[in-house]
Design a protein around this motif. Structure first.
Motif, PDB file in Angstrom:
ATOM      1  N   CYS A   4      -1.383  13.239  -8.793  1.00  0.00           N
ATOM      2  CA  CYS A   4      -1.272  13.757  -7.425  1.00  0.00           C
ATOM      3  C   CYS A   4      -1.205  12.615  -6.421  1.00  0.00           C
ATOM      4  O   CYS A   4      -0.468  12.660  -5.442  1.00  0.00           O
ATOM      5  CB  CYS A   4      -2.465  14.670  -7.129  1.00  0.00           C
ATOM      6  SG  CYS A   4      -2.521  15.294  -5.435  1.00  0.00           S
ATOM      7  N   LEU A   5      -1.972  11.570  -6.668  1.00  0.00           N
ATOM      8  CA  LEU A   5      -1.978  10.437  -5.742  1.00  0.00           C
ATOM      9  C   LEU A   5      -0.626   9.732  -5.734  1.00  0.00           C
ATOM     10  O   LEU A   5      -0.110   9.362  -4.678  1.00  0.00           O
ATOM     11  CB  LEU A   5      -3.084   9.466  -6.127  1.00  0.00           C
ATOM     12  CG  LEU A   5      -3.246   8.237  -5.231  1.00  0.00           C
ATOM     13  CD1 LEU A   5      -3.476   8.644  -3.789  1.00  0.00           C
ATOM     14  CD2 LEU A   5      -4.396   7.371  -5.726  1.00  0.00           C
ATOM     15  N   ASP A   6      -0.022   9.543  -6.904  1.00  0.00           N
ATOM     16  CA  ASP A   6       1.284   8.899  -6.962  1.00  0.00           C
ATOM     17  C   ASP A   6       2.333   9.725  -6.215  1.00  0.00           C
ATOM     18  O   ASP A   6       3.195   9.187  -5.529  1.00  0.00           O
ATOM     19  CB  ASP A   6       1.715   8.701  -8.410  1.00  0.00           C
ATOM     20  CG  ASP A   6       0.838   7.676  -9.128  1.00  0.00           C
ATOM     21  OD1 ASP A   6       0.266   6.815  -8.442  1.00  0.00           O
ATOM     22  OD2 ASP A   6       0.716   7.764 -10.362  1.00  0.00           O
ATOM     23  N   ARG A   7       2.240  11.057  -6.370  1.00  0.00           N
ATOM     24  CA  ARG A   7       3.201  11.910  -5.656  1.00  0.00           C
ATOM     25  C   ARG A   7       3.001  11.812  -4.152  1.00  0.00           C
ATOM     26  O   ARG A   7       3.951  11.838  -3.376  1.00  0.00           O
ATOM     27  CB  ARG A   7       3.042  13.354  -6.123  1.00  0.00           C
ATOM     28  CG  ARG A   7       3.399  13.566  -7.587  1.00  0.00           C
ATOM     29  CD  ARG A   7       2.946  14.936  -8.039  1.00  0.00           C
ATOM     30  NE  ARG A   7       3.090  15.085  -9.487  1.00  0.00           N
ATOM     31  CZ  ARG A   7       2.410  15.966 -10.206  1.00  0.00           C
ATOM     32  NH1 ARG A   7       1.554  16.765  -9.612  1.00  0.00           N
ATOM     33  NH2 ARG A   7       2.599  16.049 -11.503  1.00  0.00           N
ATOM     34  N   ALA A   8       1.745  11.710  -3.708  1.00  0.00           N
ATOM     35  CA  ALA A   8       1.482  11.574  -2.286  1.00  0.00           C
ATOM     36  C   ALA A   8       2.018  10.256  -1.751  1.00  0.00           C
ATOM     37  O   ALA A   8       2.530  10.184  -0.627  1.00  0.00           O
ATOM     38  CB  ALA A   8      -0.020  11.680  -2.016  1.00  0.00           C
ATOM     39  N   LEU A   9       1.924   9.195  -2.544  1.00  0.00           N
ATOM     40  CA  LEU A   9       2.485   7.918  -2.106  1.00  0.00           C
ATOM     41  C   LEU A   9       4.001   8.019  -1.976  1.00  0.00           C
ATOM     42  O   LEU A   9       4.598   7.470  -1.044  1.00  0.00           O
ATOM     43  CB  LEU A   9       2.100   6.822  -3.096  1.00  0.00           C
ATOM     44  CG  LEU A   9       0.606   6.463  -3.146  1.00  0.00           C
ATOM     45  CD1 LEU A   9       0.355   5.400  -4.193  1.00  0.00           C
ATOM     46  CD2 LEU A   9       0.113   6.008  -1.786  1.00  0.00           C
ATOM     47  N   THR A  10       4.627   8.730  -2.893  1.00  0.00           N
ATOM     48  CA  THR A  10       6.065   8.947  -2.782  1.00  0.00           C
ATOM     49  C   THR A  10       6.387   9.711  -1.509  1.00  0.00           C
ATOM     50  O   THR A  10       7.362   9.421  -0.809  1.00  0.00           O
ATOM     51  CB  THR A  10       6.567   9.722  -4.012  1.00  0.00           C
ATOM     52  OG1 THR A  10       6.246   8.983  -5.185  1.00  0.00           O
ATOM     53  CG2 THR A  10       8.064   9.946  -3.943  1.00  0.00           C
ATOM     54  N   PHE A  11       5.579  10.702  -1.222  1.00  0.00           N
ATOM     55  CA  PHE A  11       5.737  11.487  -0.001  1.00  0.00           C
ATOM     56  C   PHE A  11       5.656  10.603   1.238  1.00  0.00           C
ATOM     57  O   PHE A  11       6.382  10.787   2.206  1.00  0.00           O
ATOM     58  CB  PHE A  11       4.643  12.564   0.019  1.00  0.00           C
ATOM     59  CG  PHE A  11       4.441  13.223   1.350  1.00  0.00           C
ATOM     60  CD1 PHE A  11       5.390  14.090   1.866  1.00  0.00           C
ATOM     61  CD2 PHE A  11       3.299  12.986   2.080  1.00  0.00           C
ATOM     62  CE1 PHE A  11       5.193  14.704   3.081  1.00  0.00           C
ATOM     63  CE2 PHE A  11       3.092  13.597   3.292  1.00  0.00           C
ATOM     64  CZ  PHE A  11       4.048  14.463   3.796  1.00  0.00           C
ATOM     65  N   ALA A  12       4.784   9.591   1.207  1.00  0.00           N
ATOM     66  CA  ALA A  12       4.624   8.679   2.342  1.00  0.00           C
ATOM     67  C   ALA A  12       5.599   7.519   2.292  1.00  0.00           C
ATOM     68  O   ALA A  12       5.508   6.594   3.109  1.00  0.00           O
ATOM     69  CB  ALA A  12       3.193   8.150   2.380  1.00  0.00           C
ATOM     70  N   GLY A  13       6.538   7.527   1.359  1.00  0.00           N
ATOM     71  CA  GLY A  13       7.506   6.452   1.271  1.00  0.00           C
ATOM     72  C   GLY A  13       6.922   5.173   0.720  1.00  0.00           C
ATOM     73  O   GLY A  13       7.360   4.077   1.086  1.00  0.00           O
ATOM     74  N   LEU A  89      -6.310  -0.985   4.501  1.00  0.00           N
ATOM     75  CA  LEU A  89      -5.459  -0.256   3.566  1.00  0.00           C
ATOM     76  C   LEU A  89      -4.097  -0.932   3.548  1.00  0.00           C
ATOM     77  O   LEU A  89      -3.417  -1.013   4.577  1.00  0.00           O
ATOM     78  CB  LEU A  89      -5.317   1.216   3.983  1.00  0.00           C
ATOM     79  CG  LEU A  89      -4.325   2.061   3.172  1.00  0.00           C
ATOM     80  CD1 LEU A  89      -4.792   2.200   1.726  1.00  0.00           C
ATOM     81  CD2 LEU A  89      -4.128   3.433   3.806  1.00  0.00           C
ATOM     82  N   LEU A  90      -3.683  -1.398   2.388  1.00  0.00           N
ATOM     83  CA  LEU A  90      -2.395  -2.048   2.216  1.00  0.00           C
ATOM     84  C   LEU A  90      -1.456  -1.076   1.500  1.00  0.00           C
ATOM     85  O   LEU A  90      -1.788  -0.521   0.455  1.00  0.00           O
ATOM     86  CB  LEU A  90      -2.549  -3.327   1.387  1.00  0.00           C
ATOM     87  CG  LEU A  90      -1.248  -4.072   1.050  1.00  0.00           C
ATOM     88  CD1 LEU A  90      -0.597  -4.611   2.313  1.00  0.00           C
ATOM     89  CD2 LEU A  90      -1.507  -5.184   0.044  1.00  0.00           C
ATOM     90  N   VAL A  91      -0.276  -0.866   2.079  1.00  0.00           N
ATOM     91  CA  VAL A  91       0.709   0.063   1.525  1.00  0.00           C
ATOM     92  C   VAL A  91       2.031  -0.677   1.397  1.00  0.00           C
ATOM     93  O   VAL A  91       2.482  -1.340   2.349  1.00  0.00           O
ATOM     94  CB  VAL A  91       0.877   1.309   2.407  1.00  0.00           C
ATOM     95  CG1 VAL A  91       1.877   2.264   1.783  1.00  0.00           C
ATOM     96  CG2 VAL A  91      -0.456   1.999   2.621  1.00  0.00           C
ATOM     97  N   MET A  92       2.677  -0.559   0.234  1.00  0.00           N
ATOM     98  CA  MET A  92       3.995  -1.157  -0.006  1.00  0.00           C
ATOM     99  C   MET A  92       5.048  -0.067   0.053  1.00  0.00           C
ATOM    100  O   MET A  92       4.924   0.975  -0.605  1.00  0.00           O
ATOM    101  CB  MET A  92       4.030  -1.841  -1.373  1.00  0.00           C
ATOM    102  CG  MET A  92       5.375  -2.496  -1.700  1.00  0.00           C
ATOM    103  SD  MET A  92       5.337  -3.314  -3.317  1.00  0.00           S
ATOM    104  CE  MET A  92       4.158  -4.619  -2.972  1.00  0.00           C
ATOM    105  N   GLY A  93       6.071  -0.265   0.887  1.00  0.00           N
ATOM    106  CA  GLY A  93       7.110   0.729   1.074  1.00  0.00           C
ATOM    107  C   GLY A  93       8.112   0.772  -0.046  1.00  0.00           C
ATOM    108  O   GLY A  93       8.301  -0.207  -0.794  1.00  0.00           O
ATOM    109  N   ALA A  94       8.786   1.927  -0.161  1.00  0.00           N
ATOM    110  CA  ALA A  94       9.784   2.112  -1.215  1.00  0.00           C
ATOM    111  C   ALA A  94      11.198   1.924  -0.709  1.00  0.00           C
ATOM    112  O   ALA A  94      12.123   1.763  -1.501  1.00  0.00           O
ATOM    113  CB  ALA A  94       9.649   3.514  -1.823  1.00  0.00           C
ATOM    114  N   SER A  95      11.413   1.946   0.611  1.00  0.00           N
ATOM    115  CA  SER A  95      12.750   1.853   1.180  1.00  0.00           C
ATOM    116  C   SER A  95      12.842   0.635   2.073  1.00  0.00           C
ATOM    117  O   SER A  95      11.889   0.289   2.785  1.00  0.00           O
ATOM    118  CB  SER A  95      13.075   3.124   1.980  1.00  0.00           C
ATOM    119  OG  SER A  95      14.287   2.972   2.690  1.00  0.00           O
TER     120      SER A  95
END
Length: 782
Positions: A4-13, A89-95
């Motif tokens: 579920c967490l991985d899907r949420a990260l995808t949702f957040a890009g 919180l560090l977040v790496m983008g997908a796009s």
């Protein structure tokens, strides 16, 4: 399969999320929790120097979020309040395009949720689970869909958002789609049946109907994964409530949604649900109250959350049944806003009267609700934490107030109309059903949910005597005030004709001629049944109505074949034949109207079959639950529904009867007394002899003196009671004198009869009346 967490990260890009917290000496940042990974497959660094140039270190030094756009976009969001940061919180983008505005809003809320769970004072910070619990607190659900089979794996959060309990979910996508509004089904079908061009991300919004009828907006983001090897095609996605993502790209889309939702809101309660959905979650508010203005009082119709403890003490003391009724004079802030008709925004810490203290300690919006030339009510929106009113919110609140005011005025008119219709309907139907010897009857009535909630269906249970009962169910054409009026007249007429002692076919014939004489364009159907509770014999007469249903003691059911006549009000000289049926103890008789078994999408034959199945499956010991089971989930009814059930148990004490035709001779009373004495001796109840003989003497004498035609004496012994009935050919009931003095020579007999009787009265019978008296047997069973 992704979590579920991985899907949420995808949702957040995003492809990676990591939480860093400073060590005890504030020299470096240490990795506390992580999810996802980098394109190279390596995880994030476990330690970062606090004085270095890494994005988390820089974000903590500048004390604000950093959104870095490069070949690999990065976001660093400080955790905790300003000046007292607990980590980053560090977040790496997908796009390569970076994070979109709605994705940034989601990550900011996600960072607040992580900060709320970050344990303070860890020395040194220890790895702990933060990302997944924080996601659950945001109510973000995830799913994995398999289009080839129509099966879907959904987490509990998604089921909660849609309105399904885990126990009721069968793993089918159709079960989730059933809760969506039909207008949004086309967009959802594109997710359920993706095309070859859909291999990529898709974002859409849809509406669901909650368990209590409220409408809720949800946002869906998904990605189709092409089949590889032995793995079928899959669709991964997340669903979140619309506060995380806005309902549209701008406030125009939100107002369009609000306009459409209020247009569908018919009642004041519906308007309240729309207001809560439009304001509380999108504005992250903690409280929303909606109150209508009536004279000098606020009639509070919606409080969200509904618990009394969530509202100030002053409101709790005004609690009335479900919602409070607050005096406007005790709330000068609201009084001023309603007088001026303008919105008031109170920041955190504003001093307000006690009646409003605690509703919005972090900010309070007071919205008068205008409706043409008056103010229809007020809406309160409150926050617990300090809230800053941005210009976009002010515009939204102003536009919302104008739309809600008009909707509230319409809803009040609708509710008043429905209340009047409901009062009319209830006044025309029986308040309660009589207790029956040897049986139990229950009834249900449900109005149509479309248009005016009043109709022409009716039912009645008429106790004709101590051992005979009439059951009636009918349906006047249409569901309107006119149909309800005709229904009331027909019910009264059928009851009057039945109480006169006419047989069933005559009762229905009289009612038919009455309706024809009314010269109305409406007709009616009716099923009339007269049941002999002692013998179990029932006589049916059917006038254009559905056939009755019968459940036998062994659980089998049948549709009783009853000879029928035309509907009432069509042909004055119509004939209505009778059909006789024997009932066994334990049998259940069901009389229904067509609103239960027929609809635009339900053929009559199938509806009758379903009702028979429900009748066979229900427990006859609890007749009320059986009636509810037959009604089932009728949804948005097109027509009103009436249902009448009777369980025939058989009379526990079978009465003993004896009769005597009284001849008009000088010594007729003497012969009647002798017959009575012989009968009492045979029944071995001589203890009641004196009282019974006195009653027989007076009633027979009155019948011979004051009437013409035949006179009959009937004696009945049931349990510890002897019933004396004297029938004659006169319809006039005996009248007791108003004044009896020592000079009076008449009228004393009826007073003696009443004094000697446990109960006493007269009932009409065919061709006359019967005067009856019940005398208790001394020493008999209670």
């Amino acid at each position: 399969m992704r979590t579920c967490l991985d899907r949420a990260l995808t949702f957040a890009g995003a492809t990676l999320a990591a939480v860093y917290a400073p060590d005890a000496g504030n020299h470096e940042l240490r990795l506390v929790d992580t999810s996802g990974g980098t394109p190279s497959g390596s995880g994030p660094p476990k330690q970062l120097p606090l004085s270095g140039d890494s994005p988390p270190a820089r974000a903590l030094r500048v004390d604000r979020p950093l959104w870095l756009t490069a070949e690999t976009p990065l976001a660093a969001l400080p955790l905790g309040p300003e000046g007292a940061r607990q980590g980053c919180l560090l977040v790496m983008g997908a796009s390569t395009d970076g994070f979109q505005s709605e994705q940034r809003r989601f990550l900011e809320r996600y960072a607040d949720a992580v900060a709320a769970l970050l344990p303070p004072g860890a020395d040194p910070p220890r790895p702990t689970q933060l990302l997944a619990p924080a996601l659950r607190s945001l109510r973000v659900g995830s799913f994995a869909l398999f289009p080839d089979t129509g099966l879907i794996e959904a987490d509990d959060t998604l089921l909660e958002l849609v309105g399904i309990t885990p126990d009721d979910f069968d793993g089918k996508a159709d079960t989730l789609l059933a809760h969506a509004l039909p207008e949004d089904m086309h967009a959802l079908m594109s997710v359920l049946e993706p095309s070859a061009e859909d291999f990529g991300r898709r974002d859409l919004e849809f509406r669901v109907r909650g368990p209590t009828g409220e409408m809720r907006w949800l946002s869906l983001s998904c990605r189709v994964q092409a089949p590889t090897g032995d793995r079928p095609e899959q669709v991964f996605g997340v669903v979140t409530a619309t506060p995380v993502l806005r309902r549209g790209s701008d406030d125009v889309a939100r107002i369009q949604w609000l306009t459409a939702a209020l247009d569908d809101a018919a009642t004041v309660r519906d308007v309240g649900r729309v207001v809560v959905s439009a304001l509380r979650e999108p504005l992250a508010a903690d409280r929303v109250a909606l109150a209508a203005l009536q004279d000098d009082r606020l009639m509070v119709t919606v409080l969200d959350p509904p618990q009394p403890t969530a509202w100030p003490e002053a409101w709790r003391t005004e609690w009335r049944t479900e919602w409070p009724d607050a005096p406007l004079r005790a709330l000068p802030t609201l009084r001023a806003a309603l007088r001026d008709g303008r919105m008031d925004l109170w920041p955190a810490g504003a001093e307000l009267e006690p009646g409003l203290a605690g509703i919005g300690t972090g900010g309070l919006a007071v919205l008068p609700l205008p409706a043409k030339d008056r103010v229809a009510g007020v809406c309160l929106v409150g926050w617990d934490r300090p809230h800053e009113f941005v210009p976009e919110e002010r515009s939204l609140l102003t536009a919302t107030a104008a739309l809600v005011g008009q909707a509230l005025k319409r809803a009040h008119a609708h509710d008043a109309e429905q209340e009047l219709a409901t009062m009319l309907q209830r006044s025309l139907l029986p308040r309660r059903l009589p207790e029956l010897p040897g049986g139990t009857a229950v009834a249900r009535y449900l109005p149509a949910r479309r248009g005016l909630q009043v109709g022409g269906d009716w039912y009645d249970v008429i106790a004709l005597s101590e051992d005979r009962v009439a059951l009636v169910i009918g349906d006047v054409q249409g569901h309107s005030a006119g149909a309800a009026t005709i229904m009331g007249q027909m019910r009264t007429a059928v009851r009057a004709y039945a109480m006169e002692g006419h047989p069933p076919d005559v009762v229905v014939s009289h009612a038919n001629r009455l309706l024809v004489a009314m010269e109305t364009d409406l007709f009616a159907t009716c099923c009339y049944a007269e049941l002999d509770m002692e013998e179990g014999n029932i006589l049916f007469v059917r006038a254009g109505h559905l056939a009755p249903l019968l459940r036998h003691p062994d659980g089998s059911t049948e549709e009783v074949e009853v000879a029928g006549g035309p509907p009432l009000g069509i042909l004055a000289e119509a004939e209505f034949p009778m059909t006789s049926v024997e009932l066994a103890p334990g049998a259940v008789l069901a009389l229904v109207t067509d609103g239960l078994v027929e609809a635009s999408d339900l053929p009559l034959d199938e509806g009758m079959h379903r009702t028979r199945l429900a009748l066979a499956a229900a427990d006859p010991e609890d007749l009320g639950r059986m009636a509810d089971a037959l009604l089932g989930d009728v949804g948005r009814r097109e027509d009103d529904v009436a249902l009448l059930l009777l369980r025939y148990d058989g009379m526990r004490t079978r009465p003993i009867r004896a009769g005597w035709m009284v001849w008009r001779l000088p010594d007729a009373v003497m012969h009647a007394r002798r017959f009575t004495a012989r009968t009492l001796r045979r029944w071995q109840v001589q203890e009641a002899g004196d009282a019974v003989l006195l009653v027989v003497s007076e009633l027979v004498t009155n019948a011979l003196v004051h009437t013409q035609g035949p006179v009959r004496l009937d004696l009945v012994l049931r349990g510890d009671r002897v019933r004396v009935g004297v029938s004659d050919a006169s319809p006039r009931a005996p009248a007791k004198p108003v004044i009896v003095d020592w000079e009076s020579t008449g009228g004393r007999g009826l007073m003696l009869v009443e004094a000697m009787s446990e109960s006493f009265g007269s009932v009409p019978v065919a061709g006359g009346k019967q005067v009856w008296s019940e005398i208790a047997v001394p020493g008999g069973a209670p």
